[in-house]
Design an enzyme around this catalytic site. Sequence first.
Site, mmCIF file in Angstrom:
data_model
loop_
_atom_site.group_PDB
_atom_site.id
_atom_site.type_symbol
_atom_site.label_atom_id
_atom_site.label_comp_id
_atom_site.label_asym_id
_atom_site.label_seq_id
_atom_site.Cartn_x
_atom_site.Cartn_y
_atom_site.Cartn_z
ATOM 1 N N ASP A 29 0.819 -1.206 0.000
ATOM 2 C CA ASP A 29 0.000 0.000 0.000
ATOM 3 C C ASP A 29 0.857 1.261 0.000
ATOM 4 O OD1 ASP A 29 -2.197 -1.635 0.188
ATOM 5 O OD2 ASP A 29 -2.903 -0.844 2.101
ATOM 6 N N HIS B 84 -6.229 2.953 -4.007
ATOM 7 C CA HIS B 84 -6.186 3.089 -2.546
ATOM 8 C C HIS B 84 -6.675 4.479 -2.137
ATOM 9 C CE1 HIS B 84 -5.070 1.648 1.338
ATOM 10 N NE2 HIS B 84 -3.968 2.371 1.483
ATOM 11 N N HIS C 187 -5.797 9.049 0.672
ATOM 12 C CA HIS C 187 -5.584 8.208 1.855
ATOM 13 C C HIS C 187 -5.780 9.036 3.122
ATOM 14 C CE1 HIS C 187 -3.883 5.425 4.756
ATOM 15 N NE2 HIS C 187 -3.745 4.510 3.816
ATOM 16 N N HIS D 94 3.720 -2.271 3.375
ATOM 17 C CA HIS D 94 3.780 -0.901 2.860
ATOM 18 C C HIS D 94 5.141 -0.656 2.226
ATOM 19 C CE1 HIS D 94 0.536 -0.843 5.799
ATOM 20 N NE2 HIS D 94 0.027 0.143 5.076
#
Length: 189
Positions: A23, A74, A78, A168
Amino acid sequence: LGFFVPSFCRGREPGAGVVLSFDDGPDPSGTKGLLEVLSRHAVKAAFFPTGLRAEAYPDLLREIDQAGHIVGNHTYRHAWFTNLLAGKALEREVVKAQKAVETAIGKTPAFFRPPAGLTNPHLRSVLRRLGLVAVGWDVRVFDSRKKAEKVVEGVVKKVRQGSVILLHEACRDPMNLREMVEAVVTGIR
């Protein structure tokens, strides 16, 4: 994650492999090294970039796509408040990320991962209208807050057939990221 929106969090088919997912990228300092590790091990992964980073680093996103990895959505920013958005505001956040990724790689994402895995009752209809499938995880070790050794230990301990692992790419030193992912792949195998 699956309370408001049906989400893919683990493969259940016999012989299902393991999915590594990353991510919050792409990251100019870490993504290239991460791609080298994945390539060396012939591992394909799923990447969930933010729209902002897709716009900022389109060449890196193209490299991810051209290496055969899945590129999802995503959200655009965010932001912590994304889960509080409804209606057109929520749809704009998702659509803006879709367009940023599509501009960078020439493909529209088919998969969506909500920030922090948080959903709300409005997200289901937005994803349905956009034809997006929500993707979660069943292995989360909070890699952005732990030393690499603890991350590897946690992933290897929790992983099972069909697991979707959340990591991540933009939260640690690039060399440390490479070594960590190398150890994760080796440990899983």
